[in-house]
Every structure is written in structure tokens, then in C-alpha cells.
Motif scaffolding. Structure first.
Motif, PDB file in Angstrom:
ATOM      1  N   ARG A 157       0.905  -1.090  -0.128  1.00 36.92           N
ATOM      2  CA  ARG A 157       0.060  -0.026  -0.219  1.00 36.92           C
ATOM      3  C   ARG A 157       0.616   1.348  -0.282  1.00 36.92           C
ATOM      4  N   HIS A 158       2.185   0.990   1.139  1.00 32.13           N
ATOM      5  CA  HIS A 158       3.039   2.688   0.891  1.00 32.13           C
ATOM      6  C   HIS A 158       3.675   2.735  -0.665  1.00 32.13           C
ATOM      7  N   ALA A 159       3.997   1.664  -1.532  1.00 34.60           N
ATOM      8  CA  ALA A 159       4.655   1.508  -2.930  1.00 34.60           C
ATOM      9  C   ALA A 159       3.765   1.806  -3.568  1.00 34.60           C
ATOM     10  N   ILE A 160       2.551   1.808  -3.563  1.00 27.91           N
ATOM     11  CA  ILE A 160       1.782   2.031  -4.958  1.00 27.91           C
ATOM     12  C   ILE A 160       1.322   3.465  -4.458  1.00 27.91           C
ATOM     13  N   HIS A 161       1.220   4.233  -3.656  1.00 25.43           N
ATOM     14  CA  HIS A 161       1.110   5.580  -3.467  1.00 25.43           C
ATOM     15  C   HIS A 161       1.159   6.031  -4.962  1.00 25.43           C
ATOM     16  N   SER A 162       2.333   6.200  -5.086  1.00 22.39           N
ATOM     17  CA  SER A 162       2.309   6.502  -6.661  1.00 22.39           C
ATOM     18  C   SER A 162       2.305   6.497  -7.055  1.00 22.39           C
ATOM     19  N   SER A 163       1.584   5.551  -7.895  1.00 23.14           N
ATOM     20  CA  SER A 163       0.320   5.191  -8.677  1.00 23.14           C
ATOM     21  C   SER A 163      -0.747   5.890  -8.299  1.00 23.14           C
ATOM     22  N   HIS A 164      -0.934   5.781  -7.666  1.00 27.30           N
ATOM     23  CA  HIS A 164      -2.632   6.766  -7.270  1.00 27.30           C
ATOM     24  C   HIS A 164      -2.420   7.731  -6.900  1.00 27.30           C
ATOM     25  N   ALA A 165      -0.949   8.841  -6.784  1.00 29.97           N
ATOM     26  CA  ALA A 165      -0.735  10.079  -6.797  1.00 29.97           C
ATOM     27  C   ALA A 165      -0.746  10.075  -8.002  1.00 29.97           C
ATOM     28  N   LEU A 166      -0.314   9.777  -9.154  1.00 31.91           N
ATOM     29  CA  LEU A 166      -0.292  10.230 -10.474  1.00 31.91           C
ATOM     30  C   LEU A 166      -1.791   9.759 -11.620  1.00 31.91           C
ATOM     31  N   GLN A 167      -2.477   8.387 -11.072  1.00 36.78           N
ATOM     32  CA  GLN A 167      -3.786   8.932 -12.209  1.00 36.78           C
ATOM     33  C   GLN A 167      -4.838   9.761 -11.295  1.00 36.78           C
ATOM     34  N   THR A 168      -4.805  10.184  -9.537  1.00 33.25           N
ATOM     35  CA  THR A 168      -5.258  11.332  -9.607  1.00 33.25           C
ATOM     36  C   THR A 168      -5.355  12.650 -10.308  1.00 33.25           C
ATOM     37  N   MET A 169      -3.717  12.806 -10.726  1.00 30.17           N
ATOM     38  CA  MET A 169      -3.646  14.296 -11.260  1.00 30.17           C
ATOM     39  C   MET A 169      -4.309  13.515 -12.444  1.00 30.17           C
ATOM     40  N   ALA A 170      -4.220  12.328 -13.716  1.00 33.64           N
ATOM     41  CA  ALA A 170      -4.605  12.225 -14.885  1.00 33.64           C
ATOM     42  C   ALA A 170      -6.087  12.211 -15.285  1.00 33.64           C
ATOM     43  N   ASP A 171      -6.322  11.896 -13.664  1.00 34.45           N
ATOM     44  CA  ASP A 171      -8.338  12.158 -13.603  1.00 34.45           C
ATOM     45  C   ASP A 171      -8.971  13.515 -13.142  1.00 34.45           C
ATOM     46  N   GLY A 172      -7.805  14.469 -12.968  1.00 32.22           N
ATOM     47  CA  GLY A 172      -8.191  15.815 -12.802  1.00 32.22           C
ATOM     48  C   GLY A 172      -7.856  16.326 -13.753  1.00 32.22           C
ATOM     49  N   LEU A 173      -7.072  16.305 -14.913  1.00 33.26           N
ATOM     50  CA  LEU A 173      -6.013  16.814 -15.577  1.00 33.26           C
ATOM     51  C   LEU A 173      -7.216  17.484 -16.564  1.00 33.26           C
ATOM     52  N   PRO A 174      -8.532  16.600 -17.162  1.00 27.04           N
ATOM     53  CA  PRO A 174      -9.464  17.099 -17.839  1.00 27.04           C
ATOM     54  C   PRO A 174     -10.282  18.019 -17.813  1.00 27.04           C
ATOM     55  N   ALA A 175     -10.653  18.194 -16.470  1.00 27.47           N
ATOM     56  CA  ALA A 175     -11.425  19.209 -15.698  1.00 27.47           C
ATOM     57  C   ALA A 175     -10.261  20.407 -15.846  1.00 27.47           C
ATOM     58  N   LEU A 176      -9.381  20.484 -15.815  1.00 29.05           N
ATOM     59  CA  LEU A 176      -8.774  21.982 -15.848  1.00 29.05           C
ATOM     60  C   LEU A 176      -8.325  22.616 -17.012  1.00 29.05           C
ATOM     61  N   GLY A 177      -8.556  20.842 -17.972  1.00 26.52           N
ATOM     62  CA  GLY A 177      -9.059  21.641 -19.624  1.00 26.52           C
ATOM     63  C   GLY A 177      -9.652  22.332 -19.565  1.00 26.52           C
ATOM     64  N   ILE A 178     -10.549  21.940 -19.142  1.00 28.75           N
ATOM     65  CA  ILE A 178     -11.831  22.401 -19.551  1.00 28.75           C
ATOM     66  C   ILE A 178     -12.083  24.354 -18.215  1.00 28.75           C
ATOM     67  N   VAL A 179     -11.274  24.589 -17.642  1.00 26.52           N
ATOM     68  CA  VAL A 179     -10.510  25.010 -16.736  1.00 26.52           C
ATOM     69  C   VAL A 179      -9.920  26.052 -17.771  1.00 26.52           C
ATOM     70  N   ALA A 180      -8.931  25.887 -18.164  1.00 20.60           N
ATOM     71  CA  ALA A 180      -8.680  26.474 -19.010  1.00 20.60           C
ATOM     72  C   ALA A 180      -9.445  26.898 -19.867  1.00 20.60           C
ATOM     73  N   ALA A 217      -3.342  13.889 -19.744  1.00 19.66           N
ATOM     74  CA  ALA A 217      -4.112  12.902 -18.425  1.00 19.66           C
ATOM     75  C   ALA A 217      -4.056  11.471 -19.347  1.00 19.66           C
ATOM     76  N   TYR A 218      -4.438  10.886 -20.810  1.00 21.25           N
ATOM     77  CA  TYR A 218      -4.863   9.545 -21.494  1.00 21.25           C
ATOM     78  C   TYR A 218      -3.649   9.308 -21.959  1.00 21.25           C
ATOM     79  N   GLY A 219      -2.412  10.125 -22.370  1.00 18.46           N
ATOM     80  CA  GLY A 219      -1.513  10.181 -23.420  1.00 18.46           C
ATOM     81  C   GLY A 219       0.103   9.779 -22.620  1.00 18.46           C
ATOM     82  N   LEU A 220       0.297  10.330 -21.404  1.00 18.55           N
ATOM     83  CA  LEU A 220       1.347  10.848 -20.813  1.00 18.55           C
ATOM     84  C   LEU A 220       1.219  10.559 -19.312  1.00 18.55           C
ATOM     85  N   VAL A 221      -0.034  11.231 -18.347  1.00 20.40           N
ATOM     86  CA  VAL A 221       0.157  10.898 -16.909  1.00 20.40           C
ATOM     87  C   VAL A 221      -0.475   9.706 -16.636  1.00 20.40           C
TER      88      VAL A 221
END
Length: 290
Positions: A157-180, A217-221
Motif C-alpha cells: 500500500r505504501h509502495a503503490i501510493h505513487s501510482s495512486h497520486a499520478l492517477q489522481t492527477m490524470a483524473d483531474g487534468l481533463p477538468a482542469l483543461g475545461i477550466v482553461a 491525462a490519457y496520453g502521458l500521466v
């Protein structure tokens, strides 16, 4: 290398297809710095807010594993089995002599033969703590297996946190794109009195924000998060092998059977062959006799 090829293919095919269809890069290049500042800045800011400093450092470090791949290679699994063979043999033949190795692995003549394994604190502690518990008569195989399972689950669970953090960022990027993009539309509405050719460029620049958010979101992060997860899971087999062998030892199987249990529970693409392992173990046995 595969990671770099994947990134290159993503950029080449996306933008190559756009250009082949008659698209113009000028409007994208003009808007890109501003859109990237807004989207990337917001994503990084959210990442910093949602993670503590150790998690941030670990995520940055783990991102490099997208390109380097798993830490443990096939040869490392063979060496681990050899190390476990030596430890189990000493534990059965001379338990008192084993204590100096498990209490000070850094100065141990056994552990020092395997520098890559010795450099991994979790692997060393897993072996030493289990062998120490067995020497203290805490040798119920089922209880030890349960303790090891919980410990490895917590480490995972500790080791996989990096993956969760990156996936959370990826999930938020499309919405941030809409904001921009919305900010771009607001800017466009402020120039509503301009001729159509200018308004068209302004609207196109605003849509770059939506494109950039989805693309990142879907091509990199997102793929980065997926790769970090798969690498973490593959490296987890190394510690599972330690558990399998040491629990088999507590069941009082022969040393060869304990090692074979570990070998067969290793995934096929990193599993040492029986002959390779037998040759390495034969070398250890001859050295011991000498």
C-alpha cells in the motif's frame, strides 16, 4: 527504452495525424505556453496539496521507473534463492552462528556476497526478522505467514501510493483543461466586437486548453501511473519469494524443497531455470565443504 518509444509514438501520431489532416500548428504553439501554465500549474498545485513531502519525493523517484523498469532482474531472484539457501542451512546446522548474521547483516560474510540484496532494507529486514522470530520459538508457520502477509500488504500500500497520486492527477487534468478553456472563452467574449478571423483564433486558442488537459491525462500521466503500478507489482514478487521460502522452512521441508517452492512461485519471465539454480547452489555447497 520502451517508455521513450511510447511517448514518441504518442506525439508523432497525434500531431502527425493533425498535420496530415490539414491542421495548423501556429495557433496551438501560440496558446500552448499559457494553457500549459494554467493546466500544469493547477495540476502540480493540487498534487502538492494532496501529498506530504515523503510521498512527493517517492512519486518523483518512482516516475523514473517508467523508463528503468523493475528494480529486480532475473539474476537477482536466483541470487535471492541462493542467499536464502545459505541462511536456512546455517539456521538448521548452527543457529547460534546465524545470530551474528541476522543481527548485523551489513558486516555479515553471507549477506555481503549479495550486495544488491543487502542494499534493500526491506528485503533484509524481512529475512532477518523472520529468522529471528523462528530462533525465539515463534515458529508456527500459519501465524508467521499471517504476520508476513499483513506486513507485505502494508508495504505494498505504501509502495503503490505513487501510482495512486499520478492517477489522481490524470483524473483531474481533463477538468482542469475545461477550466482553461472556459477562461479562454471569457477572454474571447471580451473581444466580441472583433472580426470573425480574430474571434476564430481566440476560440481555437481556448479549445487548446481542453485538448491539452485530455491529452496529458490519457496520453502521458495516466500511462505513467499504470506503468508505475505494474513495476511496483512486479517488484513485489521479490518479497513474496522471501515469504514463500521462509514459511516452507518453518514447515520443516528439506532445504531443496524450500528453495524449489520459492522458485516455482516466481513468475515465469523472471524465474531461474532449475538447472541454473542447481548450478549456483552446487557452487555454494562446494564452497561450504572447502
Amino acid at each position: 527504452m520502451i517508455g521513450l518509444l511510447g511517448i514518441a509514438a504518442t506525439f508523432l501520431l497525434v500531431f502527425g495525424g493533425y498535420l496530415a489532416a490539414g491542421g495548423k500548428m501556429a495557433i496551438i504553439l501560440k496558446s500552448l505556453p499559457y494553457e500549459f501554465t494554467m493546466i500544469g500549474g493547477a495540476a502540480i498545485g493540487a498534487f502538492l496539496v494532496s501529498n506530504d513531502l515523503p510521498s512527493i519525493k517517492r512519486t518523483l523517484r518512482d516516475t523514473g521507473r517508467v523508463f528503468s523498469g523493475p528494480k529486480w532482474k532475473p539474476d537477482d531472484y536466483r541470487e535471492l534463492l541462493c542467499l536464502l539457501f545459505e541462511l536456512i542451512k546455517m539456521a538448521r546446522q548452527n543457529p547460534v552462528a546465524l545470530e551474528e548474521h541476522i543481527e548485523a547483516p551489513g558486516s555479515s560474510s553471507i549477506f555481503s556476497q549479495y550486495p544488491r540484496i543487502l542494499a534493500d532494507q526491506e528485503a533484509i529486514e524481512l529475512m532477518c526478522d523472520t529468522l529471528r522470530s523462528a530462533s525465539m520459538n515463534y515458529d508456527d508457520p500459519h501465524q508467521v505467514e499471517d504476520v508476513l502477509e499483513k506486513r507485505m500488504e502494508a508495504n505494498y500500500r505504501h509502495a503503490i501510493h505513487s501510482s495512486h497520486a499520478l492517477q489522481t492527477m490524470a483524473d483531474g487534468l481533463p477538468a482542469l483543461g475545461i477550466v482553461a478553456a472556459v477562461l479562454g472563452v471569457i477572454k474571447t467574449m471580451g473581444s466580441i466586437d472583433q472580426p470573425p478571423e480574430i474571434l476564430g483564433k481566440l476560440i481555437g486558442g481556448a479549445l487548446v486548453g481542453t485538448f491539452l488537459g485530455v491529452f496529458l491525462a490519457y496520453g502521458l500521466v495516466g500511462p505513467f501511473a499504470s506503468k508505475v503500478r505494474s513495476v511496483t507489482e512486479e517488484d513485489g514478487h521479490f518479497y513474496q519469494l522471501i515469504r514463500e521460502v521462509l514459511v516452507a522452512n518453518l514447515h520443516s521441508h528439506s532445504m531443496n524443497i524450500c528453495i524449489e517452492v520459492g522458485r516455482q512461485n516466481t513468475p515465469s519471465h523472471i524465474r531461474p531455470t532449475f538447472s541454473e539454480l542447481e548450478q549456483s547452489l552446487s557452487t555454494i555447497k562446494q564452497k561450504t565443504v572447502a
